[in-house]
Design a protein around this motif. Sequence first.
Motif, PDB file in Angstrom:
ATOM      1  N   ARG A   1       0.971  -1.233  -0.049  1.00 12.26           N
ATOM      2  CA  ARG A   1      -0.009   0.123  -0.058  1.00 12.26           C
ATOM      3  C   ARG A   1       0.714   1.258   0.042  1.00 12.26           C
ATOM      4  O   ARG A   1       1.509   1.456   0.728  1.00 12.26           O
ATOM      5  CB  ARG A   1      -0.993  -0.008   1.347  1.00 12.26           C
TER       6      ARG A   1
ATOM      7  N   PHE B   1      -8.360  -0.332 -11.062  1.00 14.40           N
ATOM      8  CA  PHE B   1      -6.956  -0.886 -11.098  1.00 14.40           C
ATOM      9  C   PHE B   1      -6.659  -0.689 -12.679  1.00 14.40           C
ATOM     10  O   PHE B   1      -7.547  -0.682 -13.568  1.00 14.40           O
ATOM     11  CB  PHE B   1      -7.093  -2.407 -10.635  1.00 14.40           C
TER      12      PHE B   1
ATOM     13  N   ASP C   1      -3.776   0.038  -8.030  1.00  7.32           N
ATOM     14  CA  ASP C   1      -5.256  -0.182  -7.824  1.00  7.32           C
ATOM     15  C   ASP C   1      -5.601   1.199  -6.919  1.00  7.32           C
ATOM     16  O   ASP C   1      -4.812   1.479  -6.052  1.00  7.32           O
ATOM     17  CB  ASP C   1      -5.783  -1.334  -7.127  1.00  7.32           C
ATOM     18  N   TYR C   2      -6.841   1.685  -7.106  1.00  6.67           N
ATOM     19  CA  TYR C   2      -7.177   3.209  -6.289  1.00  6.67           C
ATOM     20  C   TYR C   2      -8.221   2.799  -5.709  1.00  6.67           C
ATOM     21  O   TYR C   2      -9.396   2.304  -6.413  1.00  6.67           O
ATOM     22  CB  TYR C   2      -7.060   4.252  -7.356  1.00  6.67           C
ATOM     23  N   VAL C   3      -8.477   2.736  -4.279  1.00  3.54           N
ATOM     24  CA  VAL C   3      -9.797   2.278  -3.539  1.00  3.54           C
ATOM     25  C   VAL C   3     -10.708   3.583  -3.691  1.00  3.54           C
ATOM     26  O   VAL C   3     -10.372   4.512  -3.381  1.00  3.54           O
ATOM     27  CB  VAL C   3      -9.433   1.931  -2.194  1.00  3.54           C
ATOM     28  N   LEU C   4     -12.057   3.317  -4.317  1.00  3.82           N
ATOM     29  CA  LEU C   4     -13.002   4.470  -4.313  1.00  3.82           C
ATOM     30  C   LEU C   4     -13.771   4.225  -3.226  1.00  3.82           C
ATOM     31  O   LEU C   4     -13.820   5.329  -2.570  1.00  3.82           O
ATOM     32  CB  LEU C   4     -13.834   3.930  -5.716  1.00  3.82           C
ATOM     33  N   THR C   5     -14.395   3.154  -2.965  1.00  2.68           N
ATOM     34  CA  THR C   5     -15.127   2.846  -1.485  1.00  2.68           C
ATOM     35  C   THR C   5     -14.447   1.777  -0.777  1.00  2.68           C
ATOM     36  O   THR C   5     -13.493   1.063  -1.396  1.00  2.68           O
ATOM     37  CB  THR C   5     -16.557   2.830  -2.077  1.00  2.68           C
TER      38      THR C   5
ATOM     39  N   THR D   1     -14.996  -1.142  -3.532  1.00  4.73           N
ATOM     40  CA  THR D   1     -15.002  -1.033  -5.170  1.00  4.73           C
ATOM     41  C   THR D   1     -13.345  -0.228  -5.263  1.00  4.73           C
ATOM     42  O   THR D   1     -13.127   0.493  -4.487  1.00  4.73           O
ATOM     43  CB  THR D   1     -15.968  -0.013  -5.838  1.00  4.73           C
ATOM     44  N   SER D   2     -12.765  -0.501  -6.306  1.00  2.00           N
ATOM     45  CA  SER D   2     -11.556   0.057  -6.608  1.00  2.00           C
ATOM     46  C   SER D   2     -11.306   0.093  -8.235  1.00  2.00           C
ATOM     47  O   SER D   2     -11.890  -0.843  -8.738  1.00  2.00           O
ATOM     48  CB  SER D   2     -10.444  -0.629  -5.988  1.00  2.00           C
TER      49      SER D   2
ATOM     50  N   LYS E   1      -5.107   4.869  -0.135  1.00  2.00           N
ATOM     51  CA  LYS E   1      -6.166   4.555  -1.202  1.00  2.00           C
ATOM     52  C   LYS E   1      -5.283   3.717  -2.486  1.00  2.00           C
ATOM     53  O   LYS E   1      -5.920   3.288  -3.155  1.00  2.00           O
ATOM     54  CB  LYS E   1      -6.874   5.627  -1.558  1.00  2.00           C
TER      55      LYS E   1
END
Length: 104
Positions: free
Chosen positions: A50, A86, A76-80, A83-84, A54
Amino acid sequence: MRKSEIGVDNNVRIIRPVIGFRYLLPFLIDSEVKLDAKGNVRFQLSGQQRLTRKLGLELEYQWLIQGYTRVHVGLDYVLTKNTSLFTNYDTRYNTFGGGLSFKF
């Protein structure tokens, strides 16, 4: 399974014993060395980190003594929470990919 080269439809099963060694490096990086019965040596490093809360990075590197090298890099980018977004790149296919992932 590998098809015979004569053109006959029967499949020839190839069984090859493999011996290996795995070790966990600092920063939770998995390292692996394998030797098969034909003398092929494969070295592999892989890990996920990480970068921020996010943003995450995934890296996999494989090297075969005969010169085959494969690199797989993903972000990857975490939206919620579930969900993410990538994206990734793999030198084996020489392509980029991406999408939306759902976790449950």
